[in-house]
Design an enzyme around this catalytic site. Structure first.
Site, PDB file in Angstrom:
ATOM      1  N   ASP A 112       0.862  -1.175   0.000  1.00  0.00           N
ATOM      2  CA  ASP A 112       0.000   0.000   0.000  1.00  0.00           C
ATOM      3  C   ASP A 112       0.908   1.238   0.000  1.00  0.00           C
ATOM      4  O   ASP A 112       2.109   1.148   0.269  1.00  0.00           O
ATOM      5  CB  ASP A 112      -0.885  -0.029   1.248  1.00  0.00           C
ATOM      6  CG  ASP A 112      -1.773   1.192   1.381  1.00  0.00           C
ATOM      7  OD1 ASP A 112      -2.296   1.645   0.352  1.00  0.00           O
ATOM      8  OD2 ASP A 112      -1.908   1.708   2.503  1.00  0.00           O
ATOM      9  N   LYS A 113       0.352   2.395  -0.310  1.00  0.00           N
ATOM     10  CA  LYS A 113       1.164   3.620  -0.304  1.00  0.00           C
ATOM     11  C   LYS A 113       0.979   4.412   0.985  1.00  0.00           C
ATOM     12  O   LYS A 113       1.892   4.567   1.779  1.00  0.00           O
ATOM     13  CB  LYS A 113       0.820   4.525  -1.502  1.00  0.00           C
ATOM     14  CG  LYS A 113       1.687   5.787  -1.566  1.00  0.00           C
ATOM     15  CD  LYS A 113       1.218   6.749  -2.617  1.00  0.00           C
ATOM     16  CE  LYS A 113      -0.011   7.528  -2.190  1.00  0.00           C
ATOM     17  NZ  LYS A 113       0.248   8.494  -1.100  1.00  0.00           N
ATOM     18  N   THR A 114      -0.247   4.902   1.200  1.00  0.00           N
ATOM     19  CA  THR A 114      -0.507   5.790   2.329  1.00  0.00           C
ATOM     20  C   THR A 114      -0.353   5.050   3.648  1.00  0.00           C
ATOM     21  O   THR A 114      -1.031   4.056   3.894  1.00  0.00           O
ATOM     22  CB  THR A 114      -1.922   6.382   2.224  1.00  0.00           C
ATOM     23  OG1 THR A 114      -2.047   7.044   0.971  1.00  0.00           O
ATOM     24  CG2 THR A 114      -2.168   7.359   3.358  1.00  0.00           C
TER      25      THR A 114
ATOM     26  N   PHE B  34     -19.169  10.155   4.770  1.00  0.00           N
ATOM     27  CA  PHE B  34     -18.244   9.645   3.764  1.00  0.00           C
ATOM     28  C   PHE B  34     -18.229   8.124   3.813  1.00  0.00           C
ATOM     29  O   PHE B  34     -18.275   7.521   4.878  1.00  0.00           O
ATOM     30  CB  PHE B  34     -16.840  10.179   4.040  1.00  0.00           C
ATOM     31  CG  PHE B  34     -15.785   9.625   3.113  1.00  0.00           C
ATOM     32  CD1 PHE B  34     -15.485  10.274   1.933  1.00  0.00           C
ATOM     33  CD2 PHE B  34     -15.111   8.449   3.422  1.00  0.00           C
ATOM     34  CE1 PHE B  34     -14.518   9.761   1.073  1.00  0.00           C
ATOM     35  CE2 PHE B  34     -14.156   7.930   2.569  1.00  0.00           C
ATOM     36  CZ  PHE B  34     -13.853   8.598   1.393  1.00  0.00           C
TER      37      PHE B  34
ATOM     38  N   THR C  22      -2.368   1.350  -4.847  1.00  0.00           N
ATOM     39  CA  THR C  22      -2.847   2.521  -4.108  1.00  0.00           C
ATOM     40  C   THR C  22      -4.149   3.045  -4.699  1.00  0.00           C
ATOM     41  O   THR C  22      -4.465   2.791  -5.865  1.00  0.00           O
ATOM     42  CB  THR C  22      -1.787   3.645  -4.119  1.00  0.00           C
ATOM     43  OG1 THR C  22      -2.287   4.796  -3.461  1.00  0.00           O
ATOM     44  CG2 THR C  22      -1.406   4.018  -5.547  1.00  0.00           C
TER      45      THR C  22
ATOM     46  N   ASP D  82      -1.304  -0.891   6.085  1.00  0.00           N
ATOM     47  CA  ASP D  82      -1.558  -0.390   7.437  1.00  0.00           C
ATOM     48  C   ASP D  82      -3.022  -0.160   7.743  1.00  0.00           C
ATOM     49  O   ASP D  82      -3.364   0.151   8.884  1.00  0.00           O
ATOM     50  CB  ASP D  82      -0.806   0.934   7.658  1.00  0.00           C
ATOM     51  CG  ASP D  82      -1.452   2.087   6.909  1.00  0.00           C
ATOM     52  OD1 ASP D  82      -1.871   1.886   5.746  1.00  0.00           O
ATOM     53  OD2 ASP D  82      -1.561   3.187   7.490  1.00  0.00           O
TER      54      ASP D  82
ATOM     55  N   ASN E  10      -8.463  -1.329   4.620  1.00  0.00           N
ATOM     56  CA  ASN E  10      -8.610  -1.629   3.195  1.00  0.00           C
ATOM     57  C   ASN E  10      -7.489  -2.517   2.664  1.00  0.00           C
ATOM     58  O   ASN E  10      -7.523  -2.937   1.506  1.00  0.00           O
ATOM     59  CB  ASN E  10      -8.671  -0.329   2.382  1.00  0.00           C
ATOM     60  CG  ASN E  10      -7.409   0.507   2.541  1.00  0.00           C
ATOM     61  OD1 ASN E  10      -6.732   0.438   3.564  1.00  0.00           O
ATOM     62  ND2 ASN E  10      -7.079   1.278   1.533  1.00  0.00           N
TER      63      ASN E  10
END
Length: 1101
Positions: A424-426, A581, A718, A855, A858
């Site tokens: 993952d990126k974020t 959201f 991502t 992290d 998702n």
């Protein structure tokens, strides 16, 4: 079923008078006869146990144990014999109890019993700890309403419909409907760390109709009927209705308090129990992580099968030899014919003799498959995980006080063979510590900072960038903005002050953030669902719009410089509706009323979602803002668009009626709410956009470079935009200019034209055709590059829409072939499901060992889909960690986890398994060679105790030391020369070639040992003048085997410590001590002297 039928008053017994009186006092407000429940929902009668009696809801007692007193032995044994190896040893033990067995039953039964006993004791101990934990939880106390007063009862006594009081810092004993609170306006604060790891507080608000039910006198008169969904494991959804005095009130997750959460910043709350025990959401989520077996363990099964095949061949050879050898001419061996003769020595029935000998030899050669192998390997892996990985200071993150954590010991060696990493990126490559960095308001860009990605991009192009230090004072966490045009009220002098004001108010109002602490800008703290949302509220505060207080229906903002410079005023905004959201909507909206009556809808969300809902016109603003969004994306910044819409009272009232109906629906509530939201979230006026920087974690570029050199390929999956993903990939050195890049994107003019027509079928056909052509074109180019000797490395970038079609079964193979030839792959705008699909594609399609790291929630499906899942314990809670096999605090720790611990574990387990294979084959083959001298009769060569204790005592400890301390190079050299890791990817240490070499050693050494002992003792005599007998010779042979295999272990070690010397020397010494004691115990007195003499001769040899 959730309800029952009330009986008549005469049916009640005297012993239940108190309960009857309580129920009788409320007969006049009963809500009607209890009806059978529909399958889709349950009905709970609040504060009325008799009404719920026939529904037979589950109790609130929970049990997480695997066994009870009656099921422990049968179920525990069943679990043990699910292992094929244990079934094999059971079969051998049974055979050893038959007359055809040449060895004593204790030879095989004892080791199997010890292994099973140890395993069952371990299971019992773990289950006992679970039982004690369950007992402690079930006996926790809670205040329950009984006879008009609060009575302290254990959790296990609660039933659905009961009214309870939960005090501050206590845990909720069951899933509750929130009725009332000591806080004003019926709000409470909860912490959900036990559910998702998030420590930020969440707000819950009771229905206004139940705010008064705080005192026991008031709540005793409360009766209600609750209709809600059946128990399920969805933590974040809930639909139900509360019927009070013939009035139906819709319930949402805002009124739901889940078991496992705790109450914070609230004196106490009153709630009604709806789901109990194993029907609570947290218990329904307590599913086991999918069981994973390492690739080496699966190959070990093949080795066991190969050993078993070897065993059968040896036994078959012996059986055939036995059938040929048996003959009446050997009358002195008592080979007799006839009905009363022994079937195993009857020359007239050679087939029966061969079959019986076959089973005899299976029992005799059974040690070829070591029962202690699995126990030793499990012990080694357990110590590796708990002592080495968990205590490695190189993987300890001091800032967050987080060590590495091995959540399973089954996959240690798998860490040494990983070829593909899916990241993952974020929060994984980046810090997930968001800072408000830039913004665009009414077509004008604000913010003078230079992001890390911009610096990296400039360096890539050979440019130097001077980073000016901010002239502002020390920036607050979450706010790294520097532009004097907007600070300290200067925005009033801009050409667009009205747009600036709307922009700041949108930031201050459109959120679900909770303020904590003193209501001053310096001391207030914000609890937010995500770091992005917190950063936006902090930005509003720094721009002079300080959000300091929230109630269920109001937001209070301290606004500076609005009417005139220097003027500060507190403005209350009434929050009428919140459209929350979610991953489908990708936006959040708030309908609020200004003090003067103005009705406004503020909306923030992803750019593509907001642009679809904008009012026609003002094309220039839209174009400029889109250009700014692309600039922000190229700088690696996370973007959101802000918009608003003025509403008329009539318009709002009509819409609100539909909204309330949708909220009251028990079926498809989420879908209906989304449909109603679409009716008002349209004709929006664009205000501008925000740009938030999420900086790279420390050491990420260096770690990725090291992993590349180790032969590991890294894919980034991502949800960010294409430009952002590419620039992050450049910044962390995943992609560079020397690479040939293949970009497959849906953001092309041809696809946009088809989208504009609105024909979804045509769009799907065209997209699939386009993706197919692109994949084909790219793959042809790849083949051309591969033909060249010094072609560049390749990189593939693909977005989520194209990936959806590329994962189609007809295109999947083409995508796989293309991506496997690329050194780096970046997938952007992907969903959690697509992350898991991509991981499974490589795992199953290419049969390569994969590792997923993330992290957030998702990332869970991706983590569970890979061979090895690694969770980052970061800012997005602990759901990824809870679903993972290993957990670390930073991405850079992957280098230590894989190149050091993974490589060492792989090397150690390979050597342990091959050494076990070697030492047991050597031992068994000496018995096999002896069979040729006994007419294939199945006569045993070794004493039963020698055979039983060979693996348990005389060769046990050295192999464990080998598995714990073996290393060919140090940790620093493993990271300095990561190319060494490629040995694991190629499986260098556990190929069939290695197995054959060790088999050759075993055959050669067993022949030397056996014939050396036989030849040297043929004419040997003891002090009494007698020649050596069978047990004399076999004892010398066993001594040679024990000494040889233990010394051979030292020869195969790359690192020898004092533990190696101690265990090898100790094991050999233990054998001599044992044989000395055993000879005195098991032999008659007159023979002790002879064996003592033999013992001395063995020592001299």
């Amino acid at each position: 079923m959730g309800g029952g039928w009330r009986g008549s008053g005469s049916a009640a017994s005297t012993s239940r008078a108190p309960m009857l009186n309580r129920i009788s006092s409320c007969r006049s407000i009963r809500l009607g006869q209890v009806q059978p429940q529909a399958p889709g929902h349950r009905t709970v009668f609040l504060n009325d146990r008799d009404a719920n009696a026939l529904a037979k809801f589950k109790g609130n007692s929970v049990s997480t144990t695997k066994y009870d007193v009656l099921t422990f032995l049968p179920k525990g044994l069943f679990e043990q014999f699910r292992r094929v190896a244990n079934l094999y040893f059971l079969m051998i033990s049974i055979l050893s109890c038959t007359p055809i067995s040449p060895v004593s039953p204790i030879t095989n039964v004892l080791p199997l019993s010890l292994v099973l006993l140890v395993s069952l004791i371990k299971e019992a101990w773990e289950d006992w700890k679970r039982f004690q934990n369950d007992k402690s939880i079930n006996n926790s106390s809670i205040d329950m309403l009984q006879d008009h007063k609060w009575v302290n009862v254990p959790w296990k006594k609660l039933q659905a419909g009961d009214i309870v009081r939960v005090k501050q810092d206590e845990f909720f004993p069951a899933d509750l409907i929130f009725l009332a609170s000591t806080n004003p306006d019926g709000v409470c604060y909860i912490e959900t760390a036990n559910l998702d790891g998030e420590t930020n507080l969440k707000i819950r608000k009771a229905l206004e109709k139940t705010w008064d039910y705080v005192s026991p006198e008031k709540v005793s008169a409360f009766r209600g009927e609750l209709q809600c969904e059946q128990p399920n494991n969805s933590l974040y959804t809930f639909t139900g209705n509360l019927i009070i005095q013939k009035q139906t009130l819709p319930l949402s997750p805002n009124q739901l308090l889940l078991r496992g959460c705790s109450l914070r910043n609230t004196q106490y709350i009153v709630g009604a129990v709806i789901f109990t025990g194993h029907e609570t959401k947290v218990m329904m989520n307590s599913m086991k992580i999918p069981s994973k077996r390492s690739t080496l363990e699966k190959k070990l099964d093949k080795l066991i099968i190969a050993l078993f095949s070897t065993l059968l061949c040896m036994c078959l050879l012996g059986a055939i030899g036995s059938g040929i050898f048996i003959n009446e001419k050997y009358y002195y061996l008592r080979f007799e014919s006839g009905k009363n003769s022994d079937p195993q020595s009857n020359p007239d029935n050679r087939f029966v003799v061969a079959v019986l000998t076959m089973f005899t030899l299976i029992t005799l050669y059974s040690p070829i498959i070591p029962i202690s192998l699995y126990v030793s390997v499990e012990m080694i892996k357990f110590i590796q995980s708990n002592k080495f990985i968990n205590n490695d200071l190189h993987m300890y993150h001091a800032e967050s006080n987080t060590p590495a954590q091995a959540r399973t010991s089954n996959l240690n060696e798998e860490l040494g063979q990983v070829e593909y990493i899916f990241s993952d990126k974020t929060g994984t490559l980046t810090r997930n510590l968001m800072e408000f960095f830039k913004c665009s308001i009414s077509g004008e860009v604000y913010g003078t900072g230079v992001s890390e990605i911009e610096i990296g991009t400039a360096q890539r192009n050979g440019l130097k960038v001077e980073v000016k230090k901010s002239s502002a004072e020390a920036q607050e966490k979450g706010f790294n903005f520097d532009d004097a045009r907007l600070m300290r009220g200067a925005w009033r002098n801009e050409p667009n002050p009205d747009s600036c004001r709307e922009f700041f108010r949108c930031l201050a109002i459109c959120h679900t953030v909770l303020p904590e602490g003193e209501e001053t800008p310096e001391k207030i703290r914000y609890q937010a669902a995500s770091p992005d949302e917190s950063a936006l509220v902090v930005a509003a505060k720094n721009f002079g719009f300080f959000f300091y207080k929230r109630t269920p229906t109001m937001i209070y903002v301290r606004e500076s410089h609005v009417e005139k410079m220097g003027k500060i005023q507190d403005v209350p905004y009434e929050i009428l509706n919140v459209l929350e959201f979610n991953s489908t909507r990708k936006r959040q909206s708030v309908v609020c009323r200004y003090p003067e009556g103005r009705l406004v809808l503020y909306c923030k969300g992803a750019d593509n979602v907001i642009y679809e809902r904008l009012l026609d016109g003002d094309l220039d603003l839209k174009k400029r803002t889109r250009e700014h969004l692309e600039q922000f994306g190229a700088a690696g910044l996370r973007t959101l668009c802000l918009a608003y819409r003025d509403l008329t009272p009539d318009m709002y009232e009509k819409w609100n009626e539909k909204f309330i109906q949708a909220k009251s629906s028990l079926r498809d509530r989420e879908k209906k709410l989304d449909e109603v939201a679409e009716l008002i979230e349209k004709d929006l006026v664009l205000i501008g956009s925000t740009a938030i920087e999420d900086k790279l974690q420390e050491g990420v570029p260096e770690c990725i470079d090291t992993l590349f050199r180790a032969g590991i390929k890294i894919w980034v999956l991502t949800g960010d935009k294409l430009e952002t993903a590419i620039n992050i990939a450049y910044a962390c050195k995943l992609i560079n200019n020397s690479m040939k890049q293949f970009i497959i994107s849906s953001e092309i003019d041809a696809i946009r034209e088809v989208e504009d027509r609105g024909d979804q079928v045509e769009l799907a056909r065209f997209m699939k055709e386009t993706v197919q052509n692109e994949l084909k074109r790219c793959y042809e180019e790849v083949q051309e590059h591969l033909r060249s000797v010094s072609g560049p490395k390749l990189a593939l970038i693909i977005d989520g829409k194209c990936l959806m079609y590329a994962l189609d079964p007809s295109l999947r193979v083409m995508l796989l072939n293309l991506s496997l030839n690329c050194s780096a792959v970046v997938c952007c705008r992907v969903s959690p499901l697509q992350k898991a699909q991509v991981t499974s594609l490589v795992k199953k399609g290419a049969n390569r060992i994969t590792l997923s790291i993330g992290d957030g929630a998702n990332d869970v499906s991706m983590i569970q889909a890979a061979h090895v899942g690694v969770g980052i314990s970061g800012q997005e809670g602990m759901q990824a960690v809870m679903a993972s096999d290993f957990a670390v605090a930073q991405f850079r720790f992957l280098a230590d986890l894989l190149l050091v611990h993974g490589r060492w574990s792989y090397l150690r387990i390979c050597k342990v398994v091959t050494y076990f294979y070697y030492k047991n084959l050597t031992f068994t083959l000496t018995q096999f060679w002896f069979t040729f001298r006994t007419g294939f009769s199945g006569q045993r060569f070794y004493d039963d105790w020698f055979q039983s204790l060979y693996n348990v005592m005389f060769t046990a400890l050295p192999v464990i030391v080998l598995g714990l301390f073996e290393k060919d190079v140090s940790a620093s050299l493993s990271k300095k020369y990561p190319e060494l890791y490629k040995e694991g990817i190629r499986n260098t240490f556990f190929k069939w070639r290695v197995v054959v070499i060790w088999a050759f050693f075993a055959i050669y050494q067993s022949l030397v040992l056996y014939y050396f002992v036989i030849a040297s003792s043929t004419k040997g005599m003891n002090s009494s003048g007698k020649i050596f007998g069978l047990w004399d010779v076999s004892t010398m042979a066993f001594t040679c085997v024990v000494v040889t295999v233990n010394l051979r272990l030292l020869m195969m070690c790359d690192t020898i410590t004092r533990w190696h010397h101690t265990t090898v020397g100790g094991s050999i010494l233990l054998w001599f001590i044992f044989v000395f004691i055993y000879s005195g115990i098991s032999l008659p007195k007159e023979q002790v002297g002879l064996v003592t003499c033999l013992f001395l001769r063995v020592c001299i040899c």
